[in-house]
Design an enzyme around this catalytic site. Structure first.
Site, PDB file in Angstrom:
ATOM      1  N   ASN A   1      75.779  10.219  32.489  1.00  0.00           N
ATOM      2  CA  ASN A   1      74.494  10.861  32.812  1.00  0.00           C
ATOM      3  C   ASN A   1      74.703  12.271  33.350  1.00  0.00           C
ATOM      4  OD1 ASN A   1      71.974   9.172  32.403  1.00  0.00           O
ATOM      5  ND2 ASN A   1      73.384   7.661  33.305  1.00  0.00           N
TER       6      ASN A   1
ATOM      7  N   MET B   1      77.202   4.807  43.426  1.00  0.00           N
ATOM      8  CA  MET B   1      77.093   3.391  43.759  1.00  0.00           C
ATOM      9  C   MET B   1      77.234   3.096  45.250  1.00  0.00           C
ATOM     10  SD  MET B   1      76.257   2.513  40.777  1.00  0.00           S
ATOM     11  CE  MET B   1      76.290   0.727  40.553  1.00  0.00           C
TER      12      MET B   1
ATOM     13  N   ASN C   1      67.110   9.556  41.307  1.00  0.00           N
ATOM     14  CA  ASN C   1      68.108   8.549  40.937  1.00  0.00           C
ATOM     15  C   ASN C   1      67.755   8.018  39.557  1.00  0.00           C
ATOM     16  OD1 ASN C   1      70.249   6.601  41.260  1.00  0.00           O
ATOM     17  ND2 ASN C   1      68.669   5.050  41.631  1.00  0.00           N
TER      18      ASN C   1
ATOM     19  N   HIS D   1      68.134   4.544  37.237  1.00  0.00           N
ATOM     20  CA  HIS D   1      68.394   3.115  37.408  1.00  0.00           C
ATOM     21  C   HIS D   1      68.209   2.416  36.059  1.00  0.00           C
ATOM     22  CE1 HIS D   1      68.706  -0.629  39.605  1.00  0.00           C
ATOM     23  NE2 HIS D   1      67.706  -1.077  38.869  1.00  0.00           N
TER      24      HIS D   1
HETATM   25  C1  GAR Z   1      74.035   4.115  34.529  1.00  0.00           C
HETATM   26  O1  GAR Z   1      73.658   3.080  33.655  1.00  0.00           O
HETATM   27  C2  GAR Z   1      73.078   4.179  35.696  1.00  0.00           C
HETATM   28  O2  GAR Z   1      71.751   3.907  35.348  1.00  0.00           O
HETATM   29  C3  GAR Z   1      73.642   3.102  36.585  1.00  0.00           C
HETATM   30  O3  GAR Z   1      75.037   3.249  36.488  1.00  0.00           O
HETATM   31  C4  GAR Z   1      75.364   3.788  35.215  1.00  0.00           C
HETATM   32  C5  GAR Z   1      76.219   5.019  35.409  1.00  0.00           C
HETATM   33  O4  GAR Z   1      76.737   5.477  34.188  1.00  0.00           O
HETATM   34  N1  GAR Z   1      73.185   3.253  37.927  1.00  0.00           N
HETATM   35  C6  GAR Z   1      73.004   2.249  38.763  1.00  0.00           C
HETATM   36  O5  GAR Z   1      73.220   1.095  38.463  1.00  0.00           O
HETATM   37  C7  GAR Z   1      72.499   2.646  40.129  1.00  0.00           C
HETATM   38  N2  GAR Z   1      72.281   1.503  40.940  1.00  0.00           N
HETATM   39  P1  GAR Z   1      77.351   6.949  34.065  1.00  0.00           P
HETATM   40  O6  GAR Z   1      78.356   7.093  35.197  1.00  0.00           O
HETATM   41  O7  GAR Z   1      78.023   6.957  32.722  1.00  0.00           O
HETATM   42  O8  GAR Z   1      76.228   7.933  34.173  1.00  0.00           O
END
Ligand code: GAR
Length: 210
Positions: free
Chosen positions: A14, A90, A107, A109
């Site tokens: 992201n 996290m 954020n 999610h």
């Molecule tokens: C993403 O799917 C995000 O939505 C999730 O972690 C992943 C990170 O991926 N976030 C959560 O679960 C927050 N509680 P990335 O590091 O490749 O962006």
């Protein structure tokens, strides 16, 4: 252009979507700082490859949440950050930290909030035999994953889906949803009113990705 700081814990895909969007000449934001709380976060490498300042602030080297968050906050403010994006960050943040960024922290999610706050969202969507899943970009409030929604993206649940296949389909939509929501905030179109986010001059469907 609004100065944005991004907090990551992992792969940072992201973050990459935000970096790519910031490269467009018309982007209303620029990424000026990336912070990670884990030394193995690939997001740090992505930032460096893009020529953006990246720093490790390892939560394990602090005695408690308050001192860890004070270090995050100091780094963000020293860099002149105006908007904070949590992108796969996290660690739960305390109210003290969050309230310093009210209306200026987003954020992402991996569920259609308010369904499935917290972890294991895709497994829980499948366990609930949901026909639709998705992602949410929301303003951060002290209540975990409960802040006002800015943008949501819909993802169909398909026969035979596993948490992994659903996650893979969802993250593609996340990469479109996050730059859109950040642009709205950076353009100063998002207002917090009575716990809801309203969007100035909202066009129908603008907050929804299909
Ligand atoms: C993403 O799917 C995000 O939505 C999730 O972690 C992943 C990170 O991926 N976030 C959560 O679960 C927050 N509680 P990335 O590091 O490749 O962006």
């Amino acid at each position: 252009r609004r100065r944005v700081g991004v907090l990551v814990s992992g792969s940072g895909s992201n973050l990459q979507a935000l970096l790519d969007a910031a490269a467009a000449p018309e982007a209303p934001f620029e990424i000026v700082l990336v912070l990670a709380n884990r030394p193995d976060a690939y997001g740090l490498e992505r930032a460096r490859l893009a020529g953006i300042e990246a720093r490790l602030i390892d939560h394990r080297s602090f005695a408690g949440r308050e001192t860890f968050e004070a270090a995050l906050d100091a780094a963000l403010r020293e860099a002149g950050v105006e908007i904070v994006c949590l992108a796969g960050f996290m660690r739960v943040l305390t109210a003290g930290f969050v309230e310093g960024w009210t209306g200026r922290m987003l954020n992402i999610h991996p569920s259609l909030l308010p369904s499935f706050r917290g972890l294991h969202t895709h497994a829980r969507a499948l366990a609930g035999s949901c026909a639709v899943a998705g992602c949410t970009v929301h303003l951060v409030t002290p209540d975990l994953d409960a802040g006002p929604v800015v943008v949501q993206g819909l993802v169909p649940v398909l026969p035979g889906d596993t948490p992994e296949s659903l996650a893979a389909r969802t993250i593609e939509v996340e990469h479109r949803a996050y730059p859109r929501a950040l642009a709205m905030l950076a353009e100063d179109r998002v207002r917090l009113e009575e716990g809801r986010a309203t969007l100035a001059d909202e066009r129908p469907g603008e907050r929804l990705l299909l």
